[in-house]
Design a protein around this motif. Structure first.
Motif, short mmCIF file in Angstrom:
data_model
loop_
_atom_site.label_atom_id
_atom_site.label_comp_id
_atom_site.label_asym_id
_atom_site.label_seq_id
_atom_site.Cartn_x
_atom_site.Cartn_y
_atom_site.Cartn_z
N ARG A 57 41.03 20.37 -10.57
CA ARG A 57 40.22 21.38 -9.86
C ARG A 57 39.77 20.87 -8.49
N ILE A 58 40.66 20.15 -7.82
CA ILE A 58 40.41 19.71 -6.45
C ILE A 58 40.56 20.92 -5.52
N THR A 59 39.54 21.21 -4.75
CA THR A 59 39.56 22.39 -3.89
C THR A 59 40.53 22.22 -2.73
N ASP A 60 40.91 23.34 -2.12
CA ASP A 60 41.77 23.29 -0.94
C ASP A 60 41.12 22.46 0.16
N ARG A 61 39.80 22.63 0.33
CA ARG A 61 39.09 21.91 1.39
C ARG A 61 39.23 20.40 1.19
N MET A 62 39.04 19.94 -0.03
CA MET A 62 39.15 18.51 -0.31
C MET A 62 40.59 18.03 -0.13
N TYR A 63 41.52 18.78 -0.73
CA TYR A 63 42.92 18.36 -0.66
C TYR A 63 43.42 18.32 0.78
N ASN A 64 43.12 19.35 1.53
CA ASN A 64 43.62 19.42 2.90
C ASN A 64 43.06 18.31 3.79
N ARG A 65 41.85 17.87 3.48
CA ARG A 65 41.26 16.80 4.29
C ARG A 65 41.82 15.41 3.91
N ILE A 66 41.97 15.15 2.63
CA ILE A 66 42.30 13.79 2.19
C ILE A 66 43.79 13.59 1.94
N TRP A 67 44.42 14.49 1.19
CA TRP A 67 45.78 14.24 0.73
C TRP A 67 46.87 14.93 1.56
N LYS A 68 46.60 16.09 2.08
CA LYS A 68 47.66 16.82 2.80
C LYS A 68 48.24 16.03 3.97
N PRO A 69 47.41 15.30 4.76
CA PRO A 69 47.98 14.56 5.89
C PRO A 69 48.94 13.43 5.48
N ILE A 70 48.94 13.04 4.19
CA ILE A 70 49.81 11.93 3.78
C ILE A 70 50.92 12.39 2.84
N GLU A 71 51.20 13.69 2.83
CA GLU A 71 52.19 14.21 1.89
C GLU A 71 53.56 13.58 2.08
N ASN A 72 53.88 13.17 3.27
CA ASN A 72 55.19 12.56 3.52
C ASN A 72 55.10 11.05 3.72
N GLU A 73 53.95 10.48 3.35
CA GLU A 73 53.74 9.04 3.51
C GLU A 73 53.97 8.32 2.18
N ASN A 74 54.14 6.99 2.27
CA ASN A 74 54.22 6.16 1.07
C ASN A 74 52.80 5.79 0.64
N ALA A 75 52.40 6.29 -0.49
CA ALA A 75 51.03 6.05 -0.95
C ALA A 75 50.97 6.17 -2.47
N CYS A 76 50.07 5.39 -3.06
CA CYS A 76 49.82 5.46 -4.50
C CYS A 76 48.31 5.53 -4.71
N GLN A 77 47.90 5.59 -5.97
CA GLN A 77 46.48 5.68 -6.27
C GLN A 77 46.11 4.80 -7.46
N ILE A 78 44.88 4.32 -7.44
CA ILE A 78 44.28 3.67 -8.61
C ILE A 78 43.00 4.43 -8.91
N LEU A 79 42.91 4.97 -10.11
CA LEU A 79 41.74 5.76 -10.49
C LEU A 79 40.86 4.94 -11.44
N PRO A 80 39.61 4.69 -11.09
CA PRO A 80 38.70 4.07 -12.04
C PRO A 80 38.15 5.10 -13.01
N MET A 81 37.93 4.68 -14.24
CA MET A 81 37.37 5.57 -15.26
C MET A 81 36.29 4.82 -16.03
N LEU A 82 35.15 5.47 -16.23
CA LEU A 82 34.09 4.87 -17.04
C LEU A 82 34.47 4.95 -18.51
N VAL A 83 34.58 3.79 -19.16
CA VAL A 83 34.95 3.78 -20.57
C VAL A 83 33.77 4.16 -21.45
N HIS A 84 32.59 3.67 -21.13
CA HIS A 84 31.41 3.93 -21.95
C HIS A 84 30.26 4.45 -21.08
#
Length: 372
Positions: free
Chosen positions: A214-241
């Protein structure tokens, strides 16, 4: 960084591992496919599709479950139980069914004029696993998933039961479990999970994955859209407890109406969840600086989250702002029908999954898991 390779479904979790999955013939294999589908021809099993259970039938005198009522194609039916009724409707709908049947918090059921058969704290506690998808790592080589990676040949492999990129778990390739020693002093007990993705929310041009979060268009367009053709990966932290928890309430006594879910994320009294998240971000930044990542000139993308521009990027206040704007659920909700001993005031079922105070009724799904 000194972490061992481990089987995180084994005795010890602290360490790193390739991601594990339930696969058959190189395809995801659900519990339904592995067990229920194979048993569907048994004479003692009858599966009724497109049916909605609306209520557990409970004798108000003996407090004994006698069966269920269900609706199918606009018609209502009754299924009687010879031995027991077992609810497996999940962390949202098992508590909903219990409350619709008169098992739940007295004050809440009374609000909806549902006769109370057993006053139990059903749905009053709901834990969940929260994650943070904004940590994007740019690279100088094409070693990541892109939309072009999922071409016709990958689909041919998949439908031929051969290993393919389509069989990956949402692009996740590896996991790490860490103890950051903030709120948990047991060195064998992880408090964060790091999810290593071979791509990111940009890899499918924002068409699928980001919508599941549920990432909004506003968020996606600012952060991810400019790198759609770039080499990039992600590491997501998650709270276990996580220390924060939410709850479930009925919106209506109509079983067709979905219950109301209150996540209450990042609301614990001492802000421990936020502090643990920020510590996990610092751990990821250390990982990015290791030779294995610097071989590809790994850099953390420094595009600020919309709404957090007033904070200095990479400061603790910035990350808290970003977390409160962009943290997402991984839908691991538990504890809404908590399992526990009889003296536990929060317990709904015992160690054999029997509902306290109601005979011949059990709950067998993720809702009984007492802690995340």
């Amino acid at each position: 960084m000194g972490y061992s390779y481990v089987d995180y479904n084994g005795y010890q979790q602290i360490g790193v591992s390739y991601v594990q999955a339930t696969l058959q013939d190189s395809r995801r294999c659900s519990a339904e496919k592995a067990y229920l589908r194979k048993a569907q021809e048994r004479g003692n099993l009858k599966i009724i599709k497109k049916a909605l259970v609306t209520k557990v039938i409970i004798n108000p005198i003996t407090l004994e479950a006698e069966g269920v009522k269900y609706e199918r194609d606009g018609m209502y039916y009754t299924a009687k139980a010879r031995k027991e009724v077992i609810l497996s409707a999940g962390a949202f709908h098992s508590p909903q069914l219990l409350m619709l049947s008169g098992i739940g918090p007295r004050y809440h059921l009374s609000e909806l004029d549902i006769p109370v058969l057993k006053d139990l704290p059903v749905g009053q506690k709901m834990y969940d696993h929260l994650s943070f998808p904004e940590l994007v790592i740019t690279l100088n080589e094409s070693i990541v998933f892109k939309a072009s990676s999922f071409g016709i040949n990958e689909f041919k492999k998949y439908f031929s039961n051969q290993p393919s990129l389509i069989s990956t778990l949402g692009g996740v390739e590896a996991l790490a479990y860490l103890n950051l020693n903030l709120t948990n002093r047991n060195p064998t007990y992880p408090d964060v999970e790091l999810i290593f993705m071979g791509g990111g929310l940009h890899s499918d041009f924002g068409l699928i994955t980001r919508k599941t979060f549920r990432i909004t268009d506003r968020m996606y367009n600012r952060i991810w859209k400019p790198i759609e053709n770039e080499n990039a990966c992600q590491i997501l932290p998650m709270l276990v407890h996580p220390k924060s928890y939410g709850y479930i309430k009925l919106k209506s006594k109509d079983p067709h109406v979905q219950p109301k879910l209150y996540g209450n994320y990042l609301t614990d009294a001492y802000n421990e969840d936020v502090r643990t998240f920020i510590a996990s971000i610092r751990a990821i930044q250390e990982i990015i600086q290791t030779p294995a990542f610097q071989r590809y000139n790994a850099q953390l993308l420094d595009t600020p989250v919309p709404g957090c521009e007033l904070f200095r990027f990479d400061s603790d206040p910035y990350w808290e702002c970003a977390l409160r704007h962009l943290a997402v659920t991984l839908h691991h909700q538990v504890a809404t029908c908590k399992m526990g001993p009889k003296h536990d005031p929060e317990a709904i079922v015992d160690s054999s999954l029997r509902v306290y105070g109601i005979k011949r009724l059990r709950v067998a799904d993720a809702s009984v898991i007492p802690l995340p």
